[in-house]
Design an enzyme around this catalytic site. Structure first.
Site, PDB file in Angstrom:
ATOM      1  CE1 TYR A   1      -2.565   0.358  -8.062  1.00  0.00           C
ATOM      2  CE2 TYR A   1      -2.888  -1.000  -9.996  1.00  0.00           C
ATOM      3  CZ  TYR A   1      -2.197  -0.019  -9.335  1.00  0.00           C
ATOM      4  OH  TYR A   1      -1.150   0.582  -9.956  1.00  0.00           O
ATOM      5  CD  GLU A   2      -1.535  -4.085  -3.147  1.00  0.00           C
ATOM      6  OE1 GLU A   2      -1.417  -4.282  -4.370  1.00  0.00           O
ATOM      7  OE2 GLU A   2      -1.407  -4.999  -2.315  1.00  0.00           O
ATOM      8  N   GLY A   3      -6.530  -2.579  -2.180  1.00  0.00           N
ATOM      9  CA  GLY A   3      -7.478  -2.091  -1.164  1.00  0.00           C
ATOM     10  C   GLY A   3      -7.980  -0.730  -1.589  1.00  0.00           C
TER      11      GLY A   3
ATOM     12  NE  ARG B   1      -4.007  -2.198   1.803  1.00  0.00           N
ATOM     13  CZ  ARG B   1      -5.002  -2.572   2.605  1.00  0.00           C
ATOM     14  NH1 ARG B   1      -5.034  -2.153   3.855  1.00  0.00           N
ATOM     15  NH2 ARG B   1      -5.955  -3.352   2.152  1.00  0.00           N
TER      16      ARG B   1
ATOM     17  CD  GLN C   1      -5.575   1.460   1.687  1.00  0.00           C
ATOM     18  OE1 GLN C   1      -4.776   1.512   2.618  1.00  0.00           O
ATOM     19  NE2 GLN C   1      -5.724   0.393   0.934  1.00  0.00           N
TER      20      GLN C   1
END
Lengths: 596, 596
Positions: free
Chosen positions: B437-439, B301, B444
């Site tokens: 992406y990546e959460g 992240r 977040q």
């Protein structure tokens, strides 16, 4: 892409409840009853939903192609969809009956435009440009030009374009170089044009029998700068005395652009006079081309704002449909669609509240235009002054917000939002042009904070702020809505204070005489937030009244939630622009713009 | 597209002046001198500017294609550019020496990553995913797996992927269905995987000899939900005992996605086990696949945040170059480039100030990671807690801002911004994936306002707020910077107040037990603004100190302007989130999400 459903319910709410159909009471609209308006909206919704909407994604994927013969092939179905529009008489609904239109109020025409842009923005650009050409001709054309061109433009069998930009002349049109050479007397009173115009929307296509280009150019002996620029009409096909089409004129499509969005709208480079010169006719007075263009640009800017709202509406619907369908995670221990997750709900309500607010403000502005044209002595001037202030706000604020709403729509879709086939990304790509064309949003802000505010010392905006304050008072008197009233009153105070600060900027020495330019964009953003919140405050009052009168239609409950969001979640962010303005922009004074 | 110049000057300012090269003083970095770091930055800048950058536009235009043999063809030049990176040893710069890397501090590795993403985000994704695979294997792999796979991954001759998402399992990975069937004892201790994974970044390509897929899957007898999920390593080519490559494994690229941006990065649907099953090896403990994945996700992240900053930097440079070149209109009576118009200057400074601020915060976070890994007892825990709080902010805030900065970059270009060949639009299209992406950025925000804040009652963030207050006091003591100090102090107070409000949300009855989710995104935005403004406040102090010491480098003057903008023009907008949070989100409680 999810099917588009035209937002008839909300449009009716704005026309009937917020605007109380006041336009229909104006002289000239005697035949436009509420029932007729309702029927028009329903019929337009059908065209938008059934004919234009389904071509939006395919039009984007296919795009336009320039053929080797110089013609442009539109995406499949676009010609038929445009013709269904023209044959349905839609092109003339806002045009006065004297010019062959239906003469419906601007509020109705704007409502129809919003639906069509929501359905298919790329296709919607074609009639939008034609409307500009009609306006310019009707105001400034000779009787002969009007007789030859207006009826066909109004019925939509010919389309119009605006030829302003050249590579060196974008925001600064004084740099236009296209030449218009007067023809020898024996040939007639026309001109031959030579030059190149870029970014010409719907500059070439086969959807109409003829294309009427309105072109800014200068005579060989014209002075430099704005005052040397005149406006010319250059048809794709010359028109014979009997109205039939004659020879092909010397104007050709040199290329079309490869753009981020609106792929279904051909953006052309037009070449005038590769041969003997493109035959053109002077429109209005020599040397007043820019003024003539600006007559019509004010309304074109309103239409671009409407366009932003159309795309925002579609982005809302797209995100709502996905969120209601996509199951992911749990809420209160059970599987849930993402529409139930609070962070997603927050995004959805934000999109909905802002779209509703932008629509209400744009139609309020349209109602002012109706009064300005049809109202009685005294009220016309007030309405025009309000419309003049509102138009840059509607254009810039609606389109900036539309980009943000479409981007939030992508976000609601998660990973699927980034995949083109989903359709959410197209809406972002399409929306991104609207803050740029028809005067960039920076130019709108200068128009508001500079010209419009300075010329009456802020009087017209002050009148609007008084109305905002009155709505705030009404809200405060309603126990349930008091918090909304507090927020709106604070917003009105901020706008008032910021306006004074902006009016004083002429004397800001650090930034020189153009200091106001540094404050224009934050000021427009503040005005947009406050005026939109005002409309949502009025909407909340109407919704409460409807409920008090016994309605339990879910529409009103949703409107109250949207109003709460607009006034208490969205407005505070806009209000921050007062601090931004009051902090001052001294940091710009000696900032040196350099590359690493 | 304008050529990319890696921002070495500003990276050096952050590393040397803001962070005072403190990472270099930590045990384990004895050999990393300031001179070495400078040389590394210069060399990476060359790779970014000369090799990766020139392929950005062509990579976008060409995109990736899936061949009929199931392979994926990358854009021209990508294989060579990747190999230049791997052969230059860049893949291992942040990897510990024990694993075969150079073991440089995270602040240096992050700086290099930013340059490479700015040069070519699509290509930068390949090593970003490999880094995740290295991390997962290094932490959780058996000695045998590490011996077989780590050296090749660290040197970059093999690349890695993360296989998480399935059509029904996106943000909610508990829904993963891919099956991992244990093989009969005589075959060995591996598994055979069956299932389909989507959105696999760099899932198939020819730039490396082998691809190491890390895959979430569940054993046939595994419980439902998170606890049934394990992590498996599935190589594209099986690896023989001697390290040579063996048979092709039963994992194939079924299709690649047609995306809004990052066209040069192949996003694949991978099919596992169309035949006998893809051979895979358990990584870490059975049933702890999600935990193992999250070990590495925190850092991934951070890297996505860095990626956003890279694209923002390139968007700045692109807009600056255009604005310095484009002549339009007049300023003080003479022809001027648009960079001289105040409204454009405002946009440029806004882009620059925000990019600088995001960079400073992301590298501050990287410095905390260095201390967390290499610091002494006591300070490691504090630094890790700070990094834990900062990472969701760096990821979400940097990427949201990057989208906005890239969009503003398009706006600076006017009509040219909408034309794909100009290159500004690509940056917006590319940037748009990073908030997803990546959460997603919503996730977040929940991570920050939910998990990270609740678990220590806000202690780690409170520690950061104290630092912000200290900087505000320092600024107030400097006559010239006092106004910046006032603004920063007010921001710190807002963040403190909002944090208390968010911590109390567990008891908000209207929205139920998940109430905090409604406040998470505005809270993260507030935190991002305040923490970035803090870094710019520190930058202003350093710039003033440099000037006081006799420097007249224009860099410092520009930094002071950027700091002024960040603290007095940008921070106020972020501070509005306090009002948003305090107004409460009751409007979400009974808002019914419906379609028209």
């Amino acid at each position: 892409m999810f099917p588009f459903v035209a937002p008839v319910r909300d449009l009716r709410f704005v026309l009937e409840e917020l605007l109380e159909h006041r336009s229909l009471a104006l002289p000239g609209f005697e035949e436009a009853s509420p029932d007729l308006v309702e029927a028009v909206l329903e019929e337009a919704a059908r065209l938008a939903g059934e004919v234009w909407g389904p071509l939006n994604a395919s039009g984007d994927q296919q795009g336009c192609t320039r053929r080797s013969d110089g013609g442009v092939t539109l995406p499949d179905g676009f010609i038929e969809a445009y013709q269904a529009y023209a044959e349905g008489g839609w092109n003339g609904i806002g045009v006065s009956e004297a010019l062959g239109g239906q003469g419906l109020p601007e509020v109705v025409a704007s409502s129809v435009q919003e639906m069509l842009h929501g359905a298919n923005m790329a296709l919607g650009l074609c009639p939008m440009l034609t409307a500009g050409a009609i306006e310019a001709l009707a105001h400034h054309g000779s009787d002969a030009l009007k007789a030859s061109y207006l009826p066909k433009l109004v019925e939509g069998s010919w389309t119009g374009t605006m030829n302003l930009t050249e590579p060196q002349a974008g925001s600064d049109l004084s740099k236009v170089r296209t030449r218009a050479v007067p023809c020898p007397d024996e040939e007639g009173d026309h001109f031959r044009l030579f030059g190149q115009k870029i970014f010409i929307t719907w500059g070439e296509h086969d959807a109409a029998e003829n294309i009427v280009h309105l072109v800014l150019a200068r005579k060989p002996d014209a002075p430099e700068g704005n005052k040397g620029i005149s406006l010319f009409l250059v048809p794709k096909f010359l028109v014979n005395a009997d109205g039939s089409l004659g020879e092909r004129n010397d104007v050709t499509c040199a290329s079309i652009e490869h753009k981020l969005g609106i792929h279904g709208s051909p953006t052309c480079t037009l070449s005038f006079g590769d041969g003997d010169g493109a035959i053109g006719y002077l429109v209005g007075e020599e040397g007043r081309g820019l003024n003539h263009m600006f007559t019509m640009m004010n309304e074109a800017r309103h239409k671009v704002g409407i366009q932003g709202i159309g795309v925002a509406e579609r982005a809302c619907q797209h995100a709502f449909a996905y969120a209601l369908d996509r199951v992911q995670g749990k809420v209160r221990g059970r599987e849930a669609t993402i529409s139930e997750h609070l962070d997603v709900r927050r995004m959805l309500l934000s999109m909905r509240a802002r779209t509703d607010a932008l629509r209400a403000l744009a139609l309020y502005c349209a109602a002012q235009l109706d009064v300005a044209r049809h109202g009685g002595d005294g009220e016309r001037e007030v309405a025009q002054a309000r419309a003049d202030v509102l138009i840059p706000v509607v254009k810039a604020f609606s389109t900036d917000q539309a980009v943000d709403i479409a981007s939030m729509g992508v976000q609601v879709h998660g990973g699927m939002g980034f995949i083109e086939e989903t359709g959410a990304a197209q809406l972002l790509r399409d929306a991104r042009i609207a803050p740029i064309y028809e005067g960039t949003n920076g130019i709108q802000a200068l128009d508001l904070a500079g010209r419009k505010l300075q010329r009456d010392g802020g009087a017209a905006l002050a009148g609007l702020i008084e109305e905002v304050e009155a709505t705030a008072s009404e809200l405060r008197e309603d126990g349930e809505l008091a918090a909304l009233g507090e927020s709106l009153a604070a917003g009105a105070a901020d706008l008032e204070a910021a306006m004074q600060r902006v009016l004083e900027q002429g004397s800001d020495s650090e930034l020189g005489p153009d200091a106001i330019q540094a404050y224009a964009t934050p000021f427009l953003s503040l005005a947009g937030h406050v005026l939109c919140a005002w409309q949502m405050g009025r909407a909340a009052l109407k919704a409460r009244a409807a409920q008090a009168a016994g309605s339990n239609e879910p529409f009103y409950q949703a409107k109250l939630a949207a109003a709460d969001f607009a006034l208490r979640q969205w407005l505070p962010v806009g209000r921050a622009n007062r601090s931004v303005i009051e902090a001052g922009m001294a940091c710009l004074a000696d900032y040196e713009v350099t590359l690493p």
